[in-house]
Design a protein around this motif. Structure first.
Motif, PDB file in Angstrom:
ATOM      1  N   LEU A   1       0.784  -1.201   0.060  1.00 36.02           N
ATOM      2  CA  LEU A   1      -0.188  -0.034  -0.105  1.00 36.02           C
ATOM      3  C   LEU A   1       0.789   1.192  -0.158  1.00 36.02           C
ATOM      4  CD1 LEU A   1      -2.851  -1.218   2.435  1.00 36.02           C
ATOM      5  CD2 LEU A   1      -3.002  -0.950  -0.015  1.00 36.02           C
ATOM      6  N   LYS A   2       1.985   1.274   0.785  1.00 31.87           N
ATOM      7  CA  LYS A   2       3.092   2.277   0.724  1.00 31.87           C
ATOM      8  C   LYS A   2       3.634   2.534  -0.807  1.00 31.87           C
ATOM      9  CE  LYS A   2       7.090   4.116   2.940  1.00 31.87           C
ATOM     10  NZ  LYS A   2       8.044   4.018   4.102  1.00 31.87           N
ATOM     11  N   GLU A   3       3.798   1.442  -1.509  1.00 34.15           N
ATOM     12  CA  GLU A   3       4.216   1.680  -2.753  1.00 34.15           C
ATOM     13  C   GLU A   3       3.269   2.201  -3.571  1.00 34.15           C
ATOM     14  OE1 GLU A   3       6.036  -0.665  -6.783  1.00 34.15           O
ATOM     15  OE2 GLU A   3       5.384  -2.077  -4.788  1.00 34.15           O
ATOM     16  N   PHE A   4       1.801   1.957  -3.461  1.00 30.67           N
ATOM     17  CA  PHE A   4       0.789   2.789  -4.336  1.00 30.67           C
ATOM     18  C   PHE A   4       0.961   3.965  -3.979  1.00 30.67           C
ATOM     19  CE2 PHE A   4      -1.960  -1.165  -5.372  1.00 30.67           C
ATOM     20  CZ  PHE A   4      -1.988  -0.966  -6.549  1.00 30.67           C
ATOM     21  N   GLY A   5       1.056   4.506  -2.673  1.00 29.01           N
ATOM     22  CA  GLY A   5       1.173   5.887  -2.244  1.00 29.01           C
ATOM     23  C   GLY A   5       2.289   6.551  -2.615  1.00 29.01           C
ATOM     24  N   ILE A   6       3.491   6.035  -2.880  1.00 29.72           N
ATOM     25  CA  ILE A   6       4.587   6.487  -3.533  1.00 29.72           C
ATOM     26  C   ILE A   6       4.491   6.848  -4.920  1.00 29.72           C
ATOM     27  CG2 ILE A   6       7.212   6.062  -3.845  1.00 29.72           C
ATOM     28  CD1 ILE A   6       7.471   4.871  -1.035  1.00 29.72           C
ATOM     29  N   ARG A   7       3.930   5.545  -5.641  1.00 27.73           N
ATOM     30  CA  ARG A   7       3.591   5.785  -7.171  1.00 27.73           C
ATOM     31  C   ARG A   7       2.564   6.918  -7.341  1.00 27.73           C
ATOM     32  NH1 ARG A   7       6.804   2.342 -10.625  1.00 27.73           N
ATOM     33  NH2 ARG A   7       7.463   0.537  -9.459  1.00 27.73           N
ATOM     34  N   ASP A   8       1.815   7.117  -6.546  1.00 31.70           N
ATOM     35  CA  ASP A   8       0.724   8.210  -6.882  1.00 31.70           C
ATOM     36  C   ASP A   8       1.573   9.453  -6.580  1.00 31.70           C
ATOM     37  OD1 ASP A   8      -1.354   5.982  -6.911  1.00 31.70           O
ATOM     38  OD2 ASP A   8      -1.947   6.677  -5.131  1.00 31.70           O
ATOM     39  N   ALA A   9       2.524   9.581  -5.765  1.00 34.69           N
ATOM     40  CA  ALA A   9       3.282  10.750  -5.616  1.00 34.69           C
ATOM     41  C   ALA A   9       4.010  11.125  -6.619  1.00 34.69           C
ATOM     42  CB  ALA A   9       3.671  10.851  -4.276  1.00 34.69           C
ATOM     43  N   GLU A  10       4.485  10.131  -7.005  1.00 31.74           N
ATOM     44  CA  GLU A  10       5.590  10.247  -7.965  1.00 31.74           C
ATOM     45  C   GLU A  10       4.960  10.703  -9.438  1.00 31.74           C
ATOM     46  OE1 GLU A  10       9.400   9.640  -8.463  1.00 31.74           O
ATOM     47  OE2 GLU A  10       8.566  10.481  -6.382  1.00 31.74           O
ATOM     48  N   ALA A  11       3.642  10.246  -9.718  1.00 32.29           N
ATOM     49  CA  ALA A  11       2.903  10.486 -10.703  1.00 32.29           C
ATOM     50  C   ALA A  11       2.647  11.981 -10.770  1.00 32.29           C
ATOM     51  CB  ALA A  11       1.650   9.618 -10.772  1.00 32.29           C
ATOM     52  N   VAL A  12       2.334  12.648  -9.436  1.00 34.22           N
ATOM     53  CA  VAL A  12       1.879  13.906  -9.585  1.00 34.22           C
ATOM     54  C   VAL A  12       3.141  14.870  -9.693  1.00 34.22           C
ATOM     55  CG1 VAL A  12       1.071  15.727  -7.765  1.00 34.22           C
ATOM     56  CG2 VAL A  12      -0.128  13.435  -8.080  1.00 34.22           C
ATOM     57  N   ALA A  13       4.339  14.276  -9.011  1.00 32.26           N
ATOM     58  CA  ALA A  13       5.393  15.142  -8.905  1.00 32.26           C
ATOM     59  C   ALA A  13       5.889  15.217 -10.488  1.00 32.26           C
ATOM     60  CB  ALA A  13       6.532  14.461  -8.248  1.00 32.26           C
ATOM     61  N   LYS A  14       5.778  14.182 -11.392  1.00 32.42           N
ATOM     62  CA  LYS A  14       6.099  14.120 -12.600  1.00 32.42           C
ATOM     63  C   LYS A  14       5.130  15.232 -13.603  1.00 32.42           C
ATOM     64  CE  LYS A  14       8.626  10.117 -13.521  1.00 32.42           C
ATOM     65  NZ  LYS A  14       8.685   8.742 -14.455  1.00 32.42           N
ATOM     66  N   TYR A  15       3.933  15.159 -13.263  1.00 34.59           N
ATOM     67  CA  TYR A  15       2.870  15.968 -13.876  1.00 34.59           C
ATOM     68  C   TYR A  15       2.980  17.407 -13.584  1.00 34.59           C
ATOM     69  CZ  TYR A  15      -1.354  18.196 -15.246  1.00 34.59           C
ATOM     70  OH  TYR A  15      -2.372  19.137 -15.833  1.00 34.59           O
ATOM     71  N   PHE A  16       3.622  17.791 -12.579  1.00 42.02           N
ATOM     72  CA  PHE A  16       3.680  19.182 -12.273  1.00 42.02           C
ATOM     73  C   PHE A  16       5.103  19.499 -12.302  1.00 42.02           C
ATOM     74  CE2 PHE A  16      -0.326  18.855  -9.964  1.00 42.02           C
ATOM     75  CZ  PHE A  16      -0.864  19.878 -10.586  1.00 42.02           C
ATOM     76  N   GLY A  17       5.942  18.810 -12.495  1.00 42.29           N
ATOM     77  CA  GLY A  17       7.618  18.693 -12.852  1.00 42.29           C
ATOM     78  C   GLY A  17       8.133  19.475 -11.630  1.00 42.29           C
ATOM     79  N   LEU A  18       7.995  18.864 -10.359  1.00 41.38           N
ATOM     80  CA  LEU A  18       8.475  19.126  -9.126  1.00 41.38           C
ATOM     81  C   LEU A  18      10.085  18.373  -9.098  1.00 41.38           C
ATOM     82  CD1 LEU A  18       5.547  18.193  -6.940  1.00 41.38           C
ATOM     83  CD2 LEU A  18       6.083  20.279  -8.075  1.00 41.38           C
ATOM     84  N   THR A  19      10.411  18.976  -8.013  1.00 40.37           N
ATOM     85  CA  THR A  19      12.066  18.652  -7.516  1.00 40.37           C
ATOM     86  C   THR A  19      11.982  18.549  -6.143  1.00 40.37           C
ATOM     87  OG1 THR A  19      12.984  20.045  -9.288  1.00 40.37           O
ATOM     88  CG2 THR A  19      14.448  19.459  -7.453  1.00 40.37           C
TER      89      THR A  19
ATOM     90  N   SER B   1      11.680  18.821 -13.304  1.00 38.49           N
ATOM     91  CA  SER B   1      11.547  20.135 -13.911  1.00 38.49           C
ATOM     92  C   SER B   1      11.422  20.269 -15.226  1.00 38.49           C
ATOM     93  CB  SER B   1      12.420  21.044 -13.396  1.00 38.49           C
ATOM     94  OG  SER B   1      13.936  20.917 -13.590  1.00 38.49           O
ATOM     95  N   THR B   2      12.343  19.210 -16.012  1.00 32.56           N
ATOM     96  CA  THR B   2      12.193  19.433 -17.606  1.00 32.56           C
ATOM     97  C   THR B   2      11.617  18.067 -18.083  1.00 32.56           C
ATOM     98  OG1 THR B   2      14.365  17.902 -17.309  1.00 32.56           O
ATOM     99  CG2 THR B   2      14.605  20.482 -17.520  1.00 32.56           C
ATOM    100  N   TYR B   3      10.700  17.433 -17.095  1.00 31.46           N
ATOM    101  CA  TYR B   3      10.002  16.097 -17.473  1.00 31.46           C
ATOM    102  C   TYR B   3       8.849  16.859 -18.309  1.00 31.46           C
ATOM    103  CZ  TYR B   3       7.275  11.903 -17.552  1.00 31.46           C
ATOM    104  OH  TYR B   3       6.188  11.023 -17.769  1.00 31.46           O
ATOM    105  N   ALA B   4       8.421  16.253 -19.476  1.00 28.27           N
ATOM    106  CA  ALA B   4       7.219  16.837 -20.193  1.00 28.27           C
ATOM    107  C   ALA B   4       6.185  15.573 -20.159  1.00 28.27           C
ATOM    108  CB  ALA B   4       7.555  16.902 -21.809  1.00 28.27           C
ATOM    109  N   PRO B   5       4.846  15.798 -19.514  1.00 34.37           N
ATOM    110  CA  PRO B   5       4.035  14.901 -19.673  1.00 34.37           C
ATOM    111  C   PRO B   5       3.285  14.843 -20.970  1.00 34.37           C
ATOM    112  CG  PRO B   5       3.371  16.699 -18.453  1.00 34.37           C
ATOM    113  CD  PRO B   5       4.521  17.065 -18.646  1.00 34.37           C
ATOM    114  N   LEU B   6       2.490  14.082 -20.996  1.00 37.61           N
ATOM    115  CA  LEU B   6       1.706  13.905 -22.362  1.00 37.61           C
ATOM    116  C   LEU B   6       0.711  14.932 -22.778  1.00 37.61           C
ATOM    117  CD1 LEU B   6       0.950  11.643 -24.636  1.00 37.61           C
ATOM    118  CD2 LEU B   6      -1.021  11.108 -23.226  1.00 37.61           C
ATOM    119  N   ALA B   7       0.844  15.304 -23.931  1.00 40.67           N
ATOM    120  CA  ALA B   7       0.280  16.684 -24.570  1.00 40.67           C
ATOM    121  C   ALA B   7      -1.092  16.009 -25.077  1.00 40.67           C
ATOM    122  CB  ALA B   7       1.329  17.142 -25.607  1.00 40.67           C
ATOM    123  N   VAL B   8      -1.972  16.685 -24.598  1.00 36.05           N
ATOM    124  CA  VAL B   8      -3.477  16.026 -24.915  1.00 36.05           C
ATOM    125  C   VAL B   8      -4.207  17.360 -25.345  1.00 36.05           C
ATOM    126  CG1 VAL B   8      -5.572  14.967 -23.911  1.00 36.05           C
ATOM    127  CG2 VAL B   8      -3.376  14.378 -23.108  1.00 36.05           C
TER     128      VAL B   8
END
Length: 344
Positions: free
Chosen positions: A206-224, A233-240
């Motif tokens: 369950l902790k892995e799910f939580g970490i994975r969820d957080a990583e998805a958000v961090a990537k989407y918003f380009g966090l450091t 910060s230079t990661y580009a999420p899918l352009a829709v």
């Protein structure tokens, strides 16, 4: 330069750094007020148990994952994280959306676990708003979650919309949409599937799910991260692209399914079959077969993504004569059966 001027310049620079963040969206730099405000919504709570298939109801799983998600997401810079509930209490769906509005949320992520009435489905899926930029933002963010789950070995059931009588079917999405807040429902996996159950059987999973969820958000918003070891910060999420109209869910099954025998081993009772299926509205997802004219079916097997024709080898079991029937479903679980293959 006088001390007064220095102080003014310093204040202006500090304000500029504090108020503006840069993150990537579809390859374009998008400026947003800082910090990014994320609301995590643990689904259900209180009398609303959610999926109640196992000894532990869904409401407990969603809260545990949400707490892990919050903890990990707060290891990143320039993000403020809120939760719609931190205890086992009832919270109205509209109140959850209104809370997100009150904290000026940039996104609401509603966490859930799934179950099918037939207890035959498995995998992860994301539900999103059906219109405008909210659709585009949600699809892009949902794609980051699905990539995380695929890395865990979970089956990808797709990113989907669902329309009801009042617009978006799911209340949390509908209420967020009326407040112009991007939102998604994350169905992590199916609690009633042998394919998925291992992912919720320990606090570590369950902790892995939580970490994975957080990583998805961090990537989407380009966090450091605060320790600067992880930099998106230079990661580009899918352009829709923004849809011109409502993106409706598919309510029809695949147009047709055909089965063609390639090879049959009478001794081992293994048959190799070429399956062809067409669905012009949504992606194909599973296939299954029956040896008793559809009375009982095999477990669902993944359809090869992005193709209309694939080869399947199936074990038909014991018997002198076998009539084999296949069915194929799309991502909305609409099914179409094939012609019958008679094997002697």
């Amino acid at each position: 330069m006088t001390n007064r001027i220095r102080n003014i310049v310093s204040l202006i620079l500090c304000a500029a750094v504090f108020c503006v963040a840069v993150f990537q969206l579809g390859g374009l730099k998008v400026y947003a007020e800082e910090p990014v405000v994320v609301v995590i919504d643990p689904g259900h709570g209180g009398k609303n148990l959610g999926t109640d298939y196992l000894s532990i109801p869904e409401k407990a799983y969603t809260l545990m994952v949400a707490l892990y998600m919050k903890e990990h997401l707060e290891t990143y810079q320039n993000v403020k994280v809120y939760m719609t509930r931190t205890q086992d209490i009832d919270v109205d769906l509209e109140d959850r959306a209104e809370f997100a509005k009150s904290v000026n949320a940039d996104f609401l992520f509603s966490l859930h676990f799934n179950m099918s009435l037939s207890h035959t489905l498995y995998g992860s899926e994301v539900w999103i708003p059906s219109t405008g930029t909210l659709y585009s933002q949600a699809y892009s963010a949902g794609n980051e979650f699905m990539k995380q789950f695929e890395e865990m070995g979970l089956f990808n059931r797709g990113i989907k919309t669902r329309i009801g009588d009042r617009g978006d079917y799911y209340g949390i999405i509908r209420h967020c949409t009326t407040r112009n807040i991007p939102s998604i429902i994350v169905e992590h996996c199916h609690v009633d599937s042998v394919n998925d159950i291992a992912n919720i059987q320990s606090p570590e999973k369950l902790k892995e799910f939580g970490i994975r969820d957080a990583e998805a958000v961090a990537k989407y918003f380009g966090l450091t991260s605060k320790d600067n070891k992880t930099d998106y910060s230079t990661y580009a999420p899918l352009a829709v692209p923004t849809p011109a109209s409502i993106v409706y869910n598919d309510t029809t099954p695949p147009e047709y399914v055909t089965a063609k025998l390639v090879k049959y081993d009478k001794t081992s009772k293994y048959a190799t079959v070429e399956l062809t299926a067409i669905d012009n509205e949504s992606a194909l997802q599973y296939y299954a077969f029956s040896c008793d004219n559809g009375t009982t079916w095999s477990t669902f097997q993944p359809w090869k993504r992005g193709v209309n024709t694939m080869t399947a080898t199936v074990n038909l079991g014991i018997g002198k004569k076998t009539n084999v029937l296949f069915k194929v479903s799309n991502i909305y679980d609409r099914e179409t059966t094939s012609n019958v293959l008679t094997l002697n």
